[in-house]
Scaffold this motif. Structure first.
Motif, PDB file in Angstrom:
ATOM      1  N   LEU A   1       0.844  -1.193   0.000  1.00 14.54           N
ATOM      2  CA  LEU A   1       0.000   0.000   0.000  1.00 14.54           C
ATOM      3  C   LEU A   1       0.882   1.247   0.000  1.00 14.54           C
ATOM      4  CD1 LEU A   1      -2.644  -0.998   2.706  1.00 14.54           C
ATOM      5  CD2 LEU A   1      -2.832  -1.223   0.222  1.00 14.54           C
ATOM      6  N   SER A   2       0.549   2.197  -0.850  1.00 16.61           N
ATOM      7  CA  SER A   2       1.281   3.460  -0.872  1.00 16.61           C
ATOM      8  C   SER A   2       0.844   4.310   0.327  1.00 16.61           C
ATOM      9  CB  SER A   2       0.967   4.219  -2.164  1.00 16.61           C
ATOM     10  OG  SER A   2      -0.369   4.715  -2.128  1.00 16.61           O
ATOM     11  N   PRO A   3       1.607   5.330   0.676  1.00 13.05           N
ATOM     12  CA  PRO A   3       1.166   6.234   1.741  1.00 13.05           C
ATOM     13  C   PRO A   3      -0.219   6.824   1.457  1.00 13.05           C
ATOM     14  CG  PRO A   3       3.479   6.605   1.283  1.00 13.05           C
ATOM     15  CD  PRO A   3       2.976   5.647   0.225  1.00 13.05           C
ATOM     16  N   LYS A   4      -0.483   7.132   0.190  1.00  9.28           N
ATOM     17  CA  LYS A   4      -1.809   7.646  -0.186  1.00  9.28           C
ATOM     18  C   LYS A   4      -2.886   6.584   0.063  1.00  9.28           C
ATOM     19  CE  LYS A   4      -4.412   9.582  -4.024  1.00  9.28           C
ATOM     20  NZ  LYS A   4      -4.471   9.825  -5.465  1.00  9.28           N
TER      21      LYS A   4
ATOM     22  N   MET B   1      -7.470   4.644   5.909  1.00  8.46           N
ATOM     23  CA  MET B   1      -7.730   5.157   7.259  1.00  8.46           C
ATOM     24  C   MET B   1      -8.971   6.042   7.266  1.00  8.46           C
ATOM     25  SD  MET B   1      -5.615   3.971   9.516  1.00  8.46           S
ATOM     26  CE  MET B   1      -5.650   5.168  10.830  1.00  8.46           C
ATOM     27  N   ARG B   2      -9.108   6.896   6.260  1.00  9.98           N
ATOM     28  CA  ARG B   2     -10.282   7.767   6.165  1.00  9.98           C
ATOM     29  C   ARG B   2     -11.566   6.950   6.028  1.00  9.98           C
ATOM     30  NH1 ARG B   2     -13.779   9.732   2.804  1.00  9.98           N
ATOM     31  NH2 ARG B   2     -12.967   8.698   0.958  1.00  9.98           N
ATOM     32  N   LEU B   3     -11.536   5.970   5.146  1.00 11.65           N
ATOM     33  CA  LEU B   3     -12.725   5.145   4.929  1.00 11.65           C
ATOM     34  C   LEU B   3     -13.047   4.276   6.136  1.00 11.65           C
ATOM     35  CD1 LEU B   3     -12.137   4.171   1.199  1.00 11.65           C
ATOM     36  CD2 LEU B   3     -13.942   5.670   2.108  1.00 11.65           C
TER      37      LEU B   3
END
Length: 166
Positions: A136-139, A145-147
Motif C-alpha cells: 500500500l502506498s502512503p496515499k 484510514m479515512r474510509l
C-alpha cells in the motif's frame, strides 16, 4: 486450498449484497493479519497476542493501571485479564500492588525487565506491520484510514440506534 468467507461470497455474488461482501472482506483482512501477527509473536518471542496486547497497554501507563481499566482497554473480561496477569507476575514481567485509594483494587504495571522485553517485541512488531502493508502506498494508507474511520462511525451510530431502541 481452504476458501475464506469472502472468496465464497465472490463466487456467488448474486447471493450477497455489497455490504455483506464488504463485511466479509474486512473480516478476512482482519483474520489474515491477526493470524500472521500471532504466528510471528509465537515463533519469534514464544508469546501470545493477548500477552503482547496487555504489555502494550501497560507500556503506555508507566504508573500502572487497574485490572478493570486494562480489561476495558483490551475489550475482554476481568477474568481473562486475571489469568494473563498471574502468568506475567510469575515470570517477572509485571508487578502488582494494592491501590492507595481503594484496598479492594489491584494496580499492575510492567517491571523494568517487562518493559525492556515488550519494547524489543514492539520494535519487531512495527516492522512486521510495515511488511504486511508494504504493497500500500502512503496515499492508499491515508485513504483506507479515512474510509475505515467513516466505517467505524457508521457502525457506532448503528449500535447507538439499536441501544436506544432496546
Amino acid at each position: 486450498m481452504i476458501l475464506d468467507s469472502e472468496t465464497k461470497a465472490v463466487e456467488l455474488p448474486e447471493d450477497h449484497g455489497d455490504e455483506i461482501r464488504l463485511w466479509l472482506r474486512l473480516l478476512t483482512c482482519t483474520t489474515l493479519i491477526e493470524g500472521e501477527v500471532r504466528g510471528r509473536l509465537r515463533e519469534r518471542f514464544d508469546v501470545t497476542l493477548p500477552r503482547f496486547d496487555l504489555m502494550a497497554q501497560l507500556d503506555k501507563v508507566p504508573d500502572g493501571m487497574t485490572l478493570s481499566d486494562v480489561s476495558k482497554r483490551m475489550m475482554v473480561s476481568n477474568g481473562n485479564v486475571t489469568g494473563l496477569v498471574e502468568r506475567l507476575v510469575e515470570s517477572g514481567h509485571l508487578d502488582r500492588r494494592t491501590s492507595d485509594t481503594d484496598r479492594r483494587v489491584q494496580v499492575i504495571r510492567l517491571t523494568k525487565a517487562g518493559r525492556a522485553e515488550f519494547r524489543r517485541m514492539a520494535a519487531e512488531h512495527q516492522l512486521w506491520i510495515s511488511d504486511i502493508f508494504s504493497d500500500l502506498s502512503p496515499k492508499d494508507v491515508r485513504e483506507l484510514m479515512r474510509l475505515l474511520a467513516k466505517t467505524k462511525g457508521s457502525a457506532r451510530k448503528a449500535a447507538q440506534k439499536r441501544a436506544l431502541q432496546a
